[in-house]
Design an enzyme around this catalytic site. Structure first.
Site, PDB file in Angstrom:
ATOM      1  N   LYS A 197      55.814  13.012  36.641  1.00 45.70           N
ATOM      2  CA  LYS A 197      55.893  12.268  37.889  1.00 45.70           C
ATOM      3  C   LYS A 197      55.586  10.787  37.658  1.00 45.70           C
ATOM      4  CE  LYS A 197      54.422  16.162  40.791  1.00 45.70           C
ATOM      5  NZ  LYS A 197      53.563  16.529  41.933  1.00 45.70           N
ATOM      6  N   TYR A 246      61.443  19.658  47.406  1.00 38.69           N
ATOM      7  CA  TYR A 246      60.213  19.961  48.137  1.00 38.69           C
ATOM      8  C   TYR A 246      60.536  20.488  49.538  1.00 38.69           C
ATOM      9  CZ  TYR A 246      57.325  17.824  44.472  1.00 38.69           C
ATOM     10  OH  TYR A 246      56.682  17.540  43.284  1.00 38.69           O
ATOM     11  N   PHE A 301      52.385  14.929  55.364  1.00 37.87           N
ATOM     12  CA  PHE A 301      52.252  14.106  54.154  1.00 37.87           C
ATOM     13  C   PHE A 301      53.542  14.020  53.341  1.00 37.87           C
ATOM     14  CE2 PHE A 301      51.905  17.919  51.653  1.00 37.87           C
ATOM     15  CZ  PHE A 301      51.143  18.809  52.423  1.00 37.87           C
ATOM     16  N   ARG A 338      52.945  26.695  33.682  1.00 36.27           N
ATOM     17  CA  ARG A 338      52.218  26.613  34.955  1.00 36.27           C
ATOM     18  C   ARG A 338      50.700  26.678  34.703  1.00 36.27           C
ATOM     19  NH1 ARG A 338      53.527  24.984  40.285  1.00 36.27           N
ATOM     20  NH2 ARG A 338      52.118  26.211  41.531  1.00 36.27           N
ATOM     21  N   THR A 353      46.960  22.432  41.888  1.00 25.83           N
ATOM     22  CA  THR A 353      47.670  21.287  42.476  1.00 25.83           C
ATOM     23  C   THR A 353      46.764  20.064  42.599  1.00 25.83           C
ATOM     24  OG1 THR A 353      49.047  22.818  43.748  1.00 25.83           O
ATOM     25  CG2 THR A 353      49.010  20.522  44.486  1.00 25.83           C
ATOM     26  N   ARG A 402      46.458  18.618  34.612  1.00 29.49           N
ATOM     27  CA  ARG A 402      45.891  17.966  35.799  1.00 29.49           C
ATOM     28  C   ARG A 402      44.371  17.851  35.683  1.00 29.49           C
ATOM     29  NH1 ARG A 402      49.746  21.382  39.947  1.00 29.49           N
ATOM     30  NH2 ARG A 402      51.504  19.929  40.050  1.00 29.49           N
ATOM     31  N   ASN A 431      49.504  13.842  40.825  1.00 27.65           N
ATOM     32  CA  ASN A 431      48.976  14.869  39.917  1.00 27.65           C
ATOM     33  C   ASN A 431      49.841  15.084  38.661  1.00 27.65           C
ATOM     34  OD1 ASN A 431      51.025  16.144  41.209  1.00 27.65           O
ATOM     35  ND2 ASN A 431      49.809  17.821  42.051  1.00 27.65           N
ATOM     36  N   HIS A 490      55.071  18.128  37.688  1.00 27.86           N
ATOM     37  CA  HIS A 490      55.564  19.278  38.440  1.00 27.86           C
ATOM     38  C   HIS A 490      55.949  20.339  37.423  1.00 27.86           C
ATOM     39  CE1 HIS A 490      58.003  21.861  41.005  1.00 27.86           C
ATOM     40  NE2 HIS A 490      58.875  21.870  40.006  1.00 27.86           N
ATOM     41  N   GLU A 549      65.766  25.075  39.873  1.00 25.80           N
ATOM     42  CA  GLU A 549      65.350  23.686  39.613  1.00 25.80           C
ATOM     43  C   GLU A 549      66.031  23.120  38.365  1.00 25.80           C
ATOM     44  OE1 GLU A 549      61.046  23.788  39.625  1.00 25.80           O
ATOM     45  OE2 GLU A 549      60.986  24.168  41.783  1.00 25.80           O
TER      46      GLU A 549
HETATM   47  P1  ADP Z   1      52.487  22.375  42.967  1.00 24.73           P
HETATM   48  O1  ADP Z   1      53.036  21.038  42.540  1.00 24.73           O
HETATM   49  O2  ADP Z   1      51.139  22.647  42.318  1.00 24.73           O
HETATM   50  O3  ADP Z   1      53.468  23.509  42.772  1.00 24.73           O
HETATM   51  P2  ADP Z   1      53.062  22.330  45.863  1.00 24.73           P
HETATM   52  O4  ADP Z   1      54.422  22.874  45.608  1.00 24.73           O
HETATM   53  O5  ADP Z   1      52.224  22.987  46.929  1.00 24.73           O
HETATM   54  O6  ADP Z   1      52.156  22.310  44.532  1.00 24.73           O
HETATM   55  O7  ADP Z   1      53.177  20.796  46.267  1.00 24.73           O
HETATM   56  C1  ADP Z   1      54.105  19.955  45.644  1.00 24.73           C
HETATM   57  C2  ADP Z   1      53.488  18.594  45.438  1.00 24.73           C
HETATM   58  O8  ADP Z   1      53.254  17.981  46.706  1.00 24.73           O
HETATM   59  C3  ADP Z   1      52.115  18.623  44.764  1.00 24.73           C
HETATM   60  O9  ADP Z   1      52.210  18.659  43.352  1.00 24.73           O
HETATM   61  C4  ADP Z   1      51.510  17.326  45.250  1.00 24.73           C
HETATM   62  O10 ADP Z   1      51.991  16.225  44.484  1.00 24.73           O
HETATM   63  C5  ADP Z   1      52.064  17.216  46.668  1.00 24.73           C
HETATM   64  N1  ADP Z   1      51.123  17.767  47.654  1.00 24.73           N
HETATM   65  C6  ADP Z   1      50.917  19.083  47.937  1.00 24.73           C
HETATM   66  N2  ADP Z   1      49.985  19.219  48.903  1.00 24.73           N
HETATM   67  C7  ADP Z   1      49.596  17.954  49.244  1.00 24.73           C
HETATM   68  C8  ADP Z   1      48.665  17.406  50.185  1.00 24.73           C
HETATM   69  N3  ADP Z   1      47.954  18.196  50.991  1.00 24.73           N
HETATM   70  N4  ADP Z   1      48.534  16.054  50.245  1.00 24.73           N
HETATM   71  C9  ADP Z   1      49.280  15.267  49.450  1.00 24.73           C
HETATM   72  N5  ADP Z   1      50.166  15.707  48.553  1.00 24.73           N
HETATM   73  C10 ADP Z   1      50.332  17.038  48.444  1.00 24.73           C
END
Ligand code: ADP
Length: 153
Positions: free
Chosen positions: A9, A49, A57, A85, A91, A102, A112, A115, A126
């Site tokens: 990212k 997403y 957000f 993973r 996350t 992370r 973070n 992805h 994907e």
């Molecule tokens: P992951 O990336 O661990 O699979 P998610 O698919 O739930 O997690 O979320 C995608 C991305 O969206 C996260 O990696 C993070 O960058 C962002 N994100 C998720 N939840 C939040 C939140 N509550 N506030 C801000 N950013 C978020």
């Protein structure tokens, strides 16, 4: 061999962590079968997403994901989705276990670093989203036979 998608990212690009993150995957034994730098836009982010588009957000996620180009990677290995993973960690970087990417490189929920696909089904979707067939390369590294036992592959 299973393939999974990783995105380095903008938080990784801006903080010059590209080499450090890629090195971890290679040292673990994952094989890079595709890699390129691209600029994300709203259309692809809404698709990628889709499960978060309605969250308050989401505009902030989209802004942060467009802040710089990103690097997309296809990583291959046995159980690559779960292996990658697990290396990625929770996350929210503040909750991520030290030793994970992370957990070692960030303290943010949104910024973070990486992805990583969360299931084999999503990995396939994907990978197609970010790579065309001729951008993925099925080859074996010279040390392949020392990464896995003969009866594993
Ligand atoms: P992951 O990336 O661990 O699979 P998610 O698919 O739930 O997690 O979320 C995608 C991305 O969206 C996260 O990696 C993070 O960058 C962002 N994100 C998720 N939840 C939040 C939140 N509550 N506030 C801000 N950013 C978020």
């Amino acid at each position: 061999m299973e393939r999974t998608l990783v995105i380095l990212k903008p938080s990784a690009i801006a903080r010059e962590l590209v080499g450090a993150v890629i090195e971890r995957f290679q040292r673990r034994g994952l094989i890079i079968q595709g890699l390129k730098m691209i600029q994300l836009d709203d259309a692809i982010l809404k698709e990628h997403y889709a499960h978060l588009v309605d969250k308050p957000f989401f505009p902030s996620i989209a802004r942060s994901m467009k802040a710089t180009p990103v690097i997309v990677m296809a990583l291959a290995g046995l159980d690559a989705v779960n292996v990658v993973r697990a290396m990625t960690g929770a996350t929210n970087g503040r909750n991520a276990t030290p030793g994970t990417i992370r957990g070692d490189f960030c303290v943010s929920n949104q910024q973070n670093i990486v992805h990583a696909s969360d299931s084999v089904e999503n990995a396939n979707i994907e990978l197609k989203r970010f790579f065309s067939d001729n951008e993925l390369f099925d080859y074996q590294t010279a040390n392949f036979r020392t990464i896995y036992a003969d009866d594993e592959v």
